[in-house]
Design a protein around this motif. Structure first.
Motif, PDB file in Angstrom:
ATOM      1  N   ARG A 215      18.362 -17.282 -28.018  1.00 42.62           N
ATOM      2  CA  ARG A 215      18.201 -16.548 -29.118  1.00 42.62           C
ATOM      3  C   ARG A 215      17.467 -15.393 -29.291  1.00 42.62           C
ATOM      4  N   PRO A 220      24.210 -14.829 -29.990  1.00 40.53           N
ATOM      5  CA  PRO A 220      24.528 -15.315 -30.970  1.00 40.53           C
ATOM      6  C   PRO A 220      24.659 -17.077 -30.941  1.00 40.53           C
ATOM      7  N   ALA A 223      26.354 -18.673 -34.135  1.00 42.31           N
ATOM      8  CA  ALA A 223      27.760 -18.564 -34.104  1.00 42.31           C
ATOM      9  C   ALA A 223      28.546 -19.281 -32.848  1.00 42.31           C
TER      10      ALA A 223
END
Length: 332
Positions: A215, A220, A223
């Motif tokens: 992160r 992502p 996602a």
């Protein structure tokens, strides 16, 4: 003038050789066990090697295998999906209801796959964006989706005459090869290529290895987590559709315990339950190994209770072996 190789260089070469040997053993031990098991099965039950039995074995293992591929992606991100059995049962019922109501089979299949992917994406999104444990989210999904499955028809089977074209998906053959087996192989190959040859695959491994570091690196993570759960839901729905195709009827009680079989295959295949390490090929071999084991027990007439005991012991032994090899690799 002769040159001598320094001792540190020899030691380094020896360590590298041992590490390669351990890597080869760790990656290939399951395949060796599988091949040995096939030899034992052929000796104990000569009918094991008949074309009919092998085709039956591939057909029976394919549905669990398809779901296990999706489960592998989820576990690689350090997640877990307990809802796959319920999702598969719901999909099997939904496609049967849609086709029975007169909807075009192809459209019914597409809508059912979309429903499975949406259910997976919803659970993955709740886990990723609200920081909820995937175990609890999918446990809730296991219960609620199974309840929705019963509500579709009041708990009664659905379907009947679903059309010859649809029935070929789960029950058809090309020569001696079941179509569902070809679908399983195709899903496995595509998933392996995605994991090893795309940016998304790199993101999956990075998310499972260290979610926070991924992160902070700008990946992502949320996602990716949502996407792997959507894929898991999609493949579970595909398994449900294929079973309904083979049986020509949707059963609300189908796929009970499927999530445990899928997780067992993934772990036996060498995927780390804490994420970041594992291969689709390992899952593929593990699915076939467990299927061969059950097939052998059936051929020699052993009871289902004994089958459960031996399968559990083999799973524990495989976990211990993988842990020993990992520890030796860390200290090599």
């Amino acid at each position: 003038m002769t040159q001598t190789v320094s001792e540190p260089r020899l030691a380094g070469a020896g360590m590298l050789s041992r590490q390669r040997g351990l890597d080869l053993l760790r990656n290939g031990n399951l395949l060796v066990i599988f091949l040995l098991l096939c030899v034992v099965a052929a000796v104990l039950a000569p009918e094991f090697l008949t074309a009919r039995n092998i085709a039956n074995l591939l057909q029976q293992s394919s549905l669990t295998g398809i779901v296990a591929v999706g489960m592998t992606l989820v576990i690689l991100t350090a997640g877990i999906d307990l809802s796959v059995g319920s999702t598969a049962a719901f999909a099997g019922m939904l496609v049967a209801v849609l086709i029975s109501d007169g909807l075009d089979p192809l459209l019914a299949i597409m809508l059912t796959l979309a429903a499975g992917a949406s259910a997976g994406a919803l659970m993955g999104g709740l886990s990723a964006y609200l920081a909820l444990p995937s175990f609890m989210v999918t446990l809730a999904g296991l219960t609620s989706i199974r309840g929705l499955t019963y509500l579709l028809t009041g708990g009664t089977p659905a379907g009947g005459d679903l059309g010859e074209g649809f029935q070929l998906l789960g029950g058809g053959f090309i020569g001696y090869v079941p179509i569902v087996g070809l679908i399983f192989i195709g899903v496995t190959v595509v998933a392996a290529l995605v994991l090893r040859g795309t940016t998304f695959g790199e993101y999956v491994y990075a998310t499972g290895s260290n979610r926070e570091a991924a992160r902070l690196s700008g990946l992502p993570v949320r996602a990716v987590t949502t996407a792997v759960f959507a894929i898991s839901g999609l493949l579970a729905a595909l398994a449900g559709i294929l079973l309904t195709s083979r049986l020509t009827i949707g059963q609300p009680t189908a796929f009970s315990g499927l999530e445990l079989d899928a997780i067992a295959a993934v772990v036996l295949g060498g995927t780390n339950l804490f994420g970041g390490r594992g291969k689709i090929f390992g899952t593929f071999v593990a699915v076939l190994l467990l299927s061969v084991l059950k097939n052998l027990f059936n051929l020699v007439g052993l009871s289902s209770f004994f089958q459960m005991l031996v399968t559990g012991l083999i799973l524990v032994a495989a976990l211990i072996l993988n842990r020993i090899l990992e520890n030796r690799g860390d200290h090599a």
